[in-house]
Design a protein around this motif. Structure first.
Motif, PDB file in Angstrom:
ATOM      1  N   ALA A   1       2.240   1.564  -3.433  1.00  0.00           N
ATOM      2  CA  ALA A   1       1.167   1.959  -4.351  1.00  0.00           C
ATOM      3  C   ALA A   1       0.890   3.460  -4.219  1.00  0.00           C
ATOM      4  O   ALA A   1       0.716   4.159  -5.218  1.00  0.00           O
ATOM      5  N   ARG A   2       0.862   3.961  -2.985  1.00  0.00           N
ATOM      6  CA  ARG A   2       0.644   5.413  -2.780  1.00  0.00           C
ATOM      7  C   ARG A   2       1.745   6.199  -3.457  1.00  0.00           C
ATOM      8  O   ARG A   2       1.495   7.189  -4.148  1.00  0.00           O
TER       9      ARG A   2
ATOM     10  N   ASP B   1      -8.379  -0.868  -1.520  1.00  0.00           N
ATOM     11  CA  ASP B   1      -8.033  -1.616  -0.292  1.00  0.00           C
ATOM     12  C   ASP B   1      -9.012  -2.775  -0.088  1.00  0.00           C
ATOM     13  O   ASP B   1      -8.607  -3.890   0.271  1.00  0.00           O
TER      14      ASP B   1
ATOM     15  N   SER C   1      -4.781   0.187 -10.879  1.00  0.00           N
ATOM     16  CA  SER C   1      -4.411   0.388  -9.469  1.00  0.00           C
ATOM     17  C   SER C   1      -3.778  -0.901  -8.940  1.00  0.00           C
ATOM     18  O   SER C   1      -3.764  -1.932  -9.620  1.00  0.00           O
ATOM     19  N   TRP C   2      -3.316  -0.805  -7.693  1.00  0.00           N
ATOM     20  CA  TRP C   2      -2.681  -2.004  -7.115  1.00  0.00           C
ATOM     21  C   TRP C   2      -3.684  -3.130  -6.915  1.00  0.00           C
ATOM     22  O   TRP C   2      -3.300  -4.296  -6.822  1.00  0.00           O
TER      23      TRP C   2
ATOM     24  N   GLN D   1      -9.450   4.836  -3.113  1.00  0.00           N
ATOM     25  CA  GLN D   1      -8.423   4.172  -2.284  1.00  0.00           C
ATOM     26  C   GLN D   1      -9.069   3.123  -1.378  1.00  0.00           C
ATOM     27  O   GLN D   1      -8.546   2.023  -1.218  1.00  0.00           O
TER      28      GLN D   1
ATOM     29  N   ARG E   1       0.844  -1.210   0.000  1.00  0.00           N
ATOM     30  CA  ARG E   1       0.000   0.000   0.000  1.00  0.00           C
ATOM     31  C   ARG E   1       0.874   1.254   0.000  1.00  0.00           C
ATOM     32  O   ARG E   1       0.596   2.231  -0.694  1.00  0.00           O
ATOM     33  N   TYR E   2       1.956   1.197   0.768  1.00  0.00           N
ATOM     34  CA  TYR E   2       2.906   2.322   0.787  1.00  0.00           C
ATOM     35  C   TYR E   2       3.497   2.534  -0.620  1.00  0.00           C
ATOM     36  O   TYR E   2       3.522   3.660  -1.129  1.00  0.00           O
TER      37      TYR E   2
ATOM     38  N   ALA F   1      -2.668   3.799  -5.731  1.00  0.00           N
ATOM     39  CA  ALA F   1      -3.498   3.400  -4.586  1.00  0.00           C
ATOM     40  C   ALA F   1      -4.960   3.750  -4.792  1.00  0.00           C
ATOM     41  O   ALA F   1      -5.811   3.390  -3.982  1.00  0.00           O
TER      42      ALA F   1
END
Ligand code: GSH
Length: 199
Positions: A72-73, A89, A147-148, A85, A69-70, A78
């Motif tokens: 991806a941001r 998630d 996105s991720w 977001q 997540r870090y 993200a």
């Protein structure tokens, strides 16, 4: 740019989502792969005693999805708004809930196979149906750009399909999403050059 070191076993497993994010963002990192035989002596030296970990300028981040997540941001993957977001998630967590059902570390091959067969046959259809409904006719799972969450679907489904190749045959839209992720030039290059492993 920070110094990044990703430590995991010589597997795709829980490190591969971070490797995709490094590949896509073009950030340099050390892809440190340890031998299983060395793990017992390394384990006590690692906070929380599990892999993967990501070191960012010497700061150790554990938990594969916190790391990803870090990254991806940082890479703008993200989600483009707070709601996107949260949705990205949620999709990642949904796929991860499913992946954690499998007894990955089971040593007894009969027990392992039975459990894998049961999950792939009886539990996977519900996940695939729901993911397919969520994706619908959109190009990407969340919003208008990759996105991720799309990466996580590709990473996890690669392992699932290696266990059951016809798993997603009823879901051409989910298979096409895999193709779109794998056709991104940086991801295609990474898939081509990454070390081969069963998982
Ligand atoms: N939720 C954690 C994550 O996503 O990072 C799970 C970490 C985990 O269970 N890692 C396994 C591990 O370190 C490998 S996939 N196993 C060795 C051990 O527990 O000693």
């Amino acid at each position: 740019m920070p110094q990044y070191k990703l430590t995991y076993f010589n597997l795709r497993g829980r490190a591969e989502i971070s490797r995709y994010l490094f590949a896509y963002s073009g950030k340099k990192y050390e892809d440190h792969r340890i031998e299983a035989a060395d793990w017992p002596k390394i384990k006590p030296t690692i906070p929380f005693g599990k892999l993967p970990i990501l070191e960012v300028d010497g700061v150790i981040i554990h938990q594969s999805l916190a790391m990803a997540r870090y990254l991806a941001r940082e890479a703008g993957l993200a989600g483009q708004t707070p709601v996107e977001q949260a949705l990205a998630d949620a999709i990642v967590d949904t796929i991860d809930d499913f992946m954690t059902l499998f007894p990955w570390a089971e040593k007894n091959q009969d027990v392992r196979k039975k459990a894998f067969d049961d999950i792939l046959t009886n539990k996977a259809p519900e996940l695939l149906k729901d993911l397919d409904t969520f994706l619908g006719d959109k190009k990407w799972l969340v919003g208008n750009s990759v996105s991720w969450a799309d990466f996580y679907w590709d990473v996890c489904s690669t392992t699932l399909l290696s266990c059951k190749p016809d798993l997603a045959d009823k879901y051409p839209r989910l298979l096409a999403l895999r193709e779109r992720v794998q056709a991104l030039p940086a991801i295609a290059a990474w898939i081509q050059k990454r070390p081969k492993s069963v998982m």
